[in-house]
Design a protein around this motif. Structure first.
Motif, PDB file in Angstrom:
ATOM      1  N   GLU A  92      46.330 -36.193 -29.516  1.00  0.00           N
ATOM      2  CA  GLU A  92      45.358 -35.355 -30.615  1.00  0.00           C
ATOM      3  C   GLU A  92      45.081 -34.056 -29.873  1.00  0.00           C
ATOM      4  OE1 GLU A  92      42.295 -38.093 -32.124  1.00  0.00           O
ATOM      5  OE2 GLU A  92      42.599 -39.035 -30.014  1.00  0.00           O
ATOM      6  N   TRP A  93      44.587 -33.347 -30.870  1.00  0.00           N
ATOM      7  CA  TRP A  93      44.319 -31.801 -30.758  1.00  0.00           C
ATOM      8  C   TRP A  93      43.375 -31.469 -31.594  1.00  0.00           C
ATOM      9  CZ3 TRP A  93      49.595 -33.774 -30.756  1.00  0.00           C
ATOM     10  CH2 TRP A  93      50.221 -33.538 -29.668  1.00  0.00           C
ATOM     11  N   ASP A  94      42.452 -30.469 -31.284  1.00  0.00           N
ATOM     12  CA  ASP A  94      41.553 -30.001 -32.106  1.00  0.00           C
ATOM     13  C   ASP A  94      42.330 -28.601 -32.451  1.00  0.00           C
ATOM     14  OD1 ASP A  94      39.422 -31.944 -31.926  1.00  0.00           O
ATOM     15  OD2 ASP A  94      38.631 -31.187 -30.237  1.00  0.00           O
ATOM     16  N   PRO A 151      45.715 -19.192 -38.039  1.00  0.00           N
ATOM     17  CA  PRO A 151      47.066 -19.430 -38.173  1.00  0.00           C
ATOM     18  C   PRO A 151      47.972 -18.860 -37.061  1.00  0.00           C
ATOM     19  CG  PRO A 151      46.027 -18.742 -40.302  1.00  0.00           C
ATOM     20  CD  PRO A 151      45.064 -18.599 -38.961  1.00  0.00           C
ATOM     21  N   ALA A 152      47.377 -18.017 -36.378  1.00  0.00           N
ATOM     22  CA  ALA A 152      48.396 -17.506 -35.058  1.00  0.00           C
ATOM     23  C   ALA A 152      48.247 -18.416 -33.961  1.00  0.00           C
ATOM     24  CB  ALA A 152      47.423 -15.999 -34.701  1.00  0.00           C
ATOM     25  N   GLU A 153      47.473 -19.368 -34.247  1.00  0.00           N
ATOM     26  CA  GLU A 153      47.479 -20.301 -32.937  1.00  0.00           C
ATOM     27  C   GLU A 153      48.588 -21.358 -33.184  1.00  0.00           C
ATOM     28  OE1 GLU A 153      45.667 -20.286 -30.208  1.00  0.00           O
ATOM     29  OE2 GLU A 153      44.832 -18.274 -30.982  1.00  0.00           O
ATOM     30  N   VAL A 154      48.999 -21.600 -34.536  1.00  0.00           N
ATOM     31  CA  VAL A 154      50.021 -22.664 -34.840  1.00  0.00           C
ATOM     32  C   VAL A 154      51.082 -22.655 -33.961  1.00  0.00           C
ATOM     33  CG1 VAL A 154      51.522 -23.669 -36.754  1.00  0.00           C
ATOM     34  CG2 VAL A 154      49.067 -22.818 -37.115  1.00  0.00           C
ATOM     35  N   PRO A 155      51.780 -21.676 -33.398  1.00  0.00           N
ATOM     36  CA  PRO A 155      53.155 -21.743 -32.581  1.00  0.00           C
ATOM     37  C   PRO A 155      52.630 -22.233 -31.107  1.00  0.00           C
ATOM     38  CG  PRO A 155      52.782 -19.444 -33.912  1.00  0.00           C
ATOM     39  CD  PRO A 155      51.356 -20.086 -34.073  1.00  0.00           C
ATOM     40  N   ALA A 156      51.521 -21.929 -30.633  1.00  0.00           N
ATOM     41  CA  ALA A 156      51.064 -22.582 -29.324  1.00  0.00           C
ATOM     42  C   ALA A 156      50.916 -24.048 -29.610  1.00  0.00           C
ATOM     43  CB  ALA A 156      49.886 -22.030 -28.850  1.00  0.00           C
ATOM     44  N   LEU A 157      50.471 -24.523 -30.752  1.00  0.00           N
ATOM     45  CA  LEU A 157      50.355 -25.821 -30.931  1.00  0.00           C
ATOM     46  C   LEU A 157      51.517 -26.550 -30.920  1.00  0.00           C
ATOM     47  CD1 LEU A 157      48.289 -28.281 -31.515  1.00  0.00           C
ATOM     48  CD2 LEU A 157      48.289 -27.577 -34.117  1.00  0.00           C
TER      49      LEU A 157
END
Length: 231
Positions: free
Chosen positions: A102-104, A109-115
């Motif tokens: 699970e992830w919060d 949108p710029a955080e999506v690559p790290a996710l």
């Protein structure tokens, strides 16, 4: 034995319509009995009487779902039913915590690559690298949709079982829709891609928003025993 109050919604098995999800914490080994009104109600018997007959039949049945189905149908269903009846019986089992990730999700949108990178690392840990391309694509579309068109909080969950299931929840009740973009459209292809790469996908609604889920085949995941029977 307990009869639970459920949110009103479409009949069991009728797809394509909105319904509100209900959640409870149930101990392992709990027997769930789902049925349509055709099983307990007819012109000669009202719902209350039918429920009593059903409870009596269940109290005398064993724990095997198939045997319980046979017992209930024999005792509850009229010899000549005037309505269709569906019965589904399942027994809960504990889902291992190590098969859940699970992830919060930050609302950017710029955080999506790290996710995506964190999810890829989890797939490697689960020996599911072969699903990485489709999983990252589905993740990008569902998470970005939730950030742009949903409402916080946004949460991502992966479930590793006989299938690989991704769930993205947010605080909005607006459901994404599949549509076909034209050659000149700059967007609108996200859910179409999800539908192409996932075996199944859909939306379920919660009291605080919705969950959009997508299911993929994961051949390397071992099959766990599930006790379920339907009639």
């Amino acid at each position: 034995m307990e009869i639970r109050d459920l949110p009103e919604g479409p009949p069991l098995g009728l797809g394509g319509l909105r319904f509100e999800a209900a959640e409870w914490r149930l101990p392992e080994g709990t027997q769930l009995v789902l049925y349509t009104d055709g099983l307990i109600e007819n012109r000669q018997r009202d719902v209350g009487v039918g429920l009593n007959v059903l409870c009596e039949a269940l109290s005398g049945a064993g724990i095997d779902p198939e045997e319980t189905c046979e017992t209930v149908l024999e005792r509850v269903l009229p010899a000549r039913p005037v309505d269709d009846a569906a019965l589904l019986i399942a027994i809960t089992r504990a889902f291992p915590r190590e098969r859940i990730a699970e992830w919060d999700v930050p609302a950017f949108p710029a955080e999506v690559p790290a996710l995506r990178a964190e999810v890829f690392a989890k797939l490697v840990e689960w020996h599911l690298e072969e699903t990485a391309f489709a999983t990252e694509l589905i993740l990008s579309e569902l998470v970005t949709n939730a950030i742009r068109y949903g409402a916080p909080p946004v949460h991502l969950r992966l479930l590793r079982d006989t299938k690989l299931v991704m769930e993205v929840s947010d605080g909005s009740s607006t459901s994404p829709h599949l549509r076909y973009a034209t050659d000149t459209d700059e967007g609108g292809r996200g859910i179409y891609l999800v539908a192409q790469f996932a075996e199944r996908w859909g939306t379920r609604f919660t009291p605080n928003g919705k969950i959009v889920w997508a299911e993929q085949s994961a051949p390397s995941v071992p099959v766990l025993p599930v006790l379920v029977s339907a009639a």
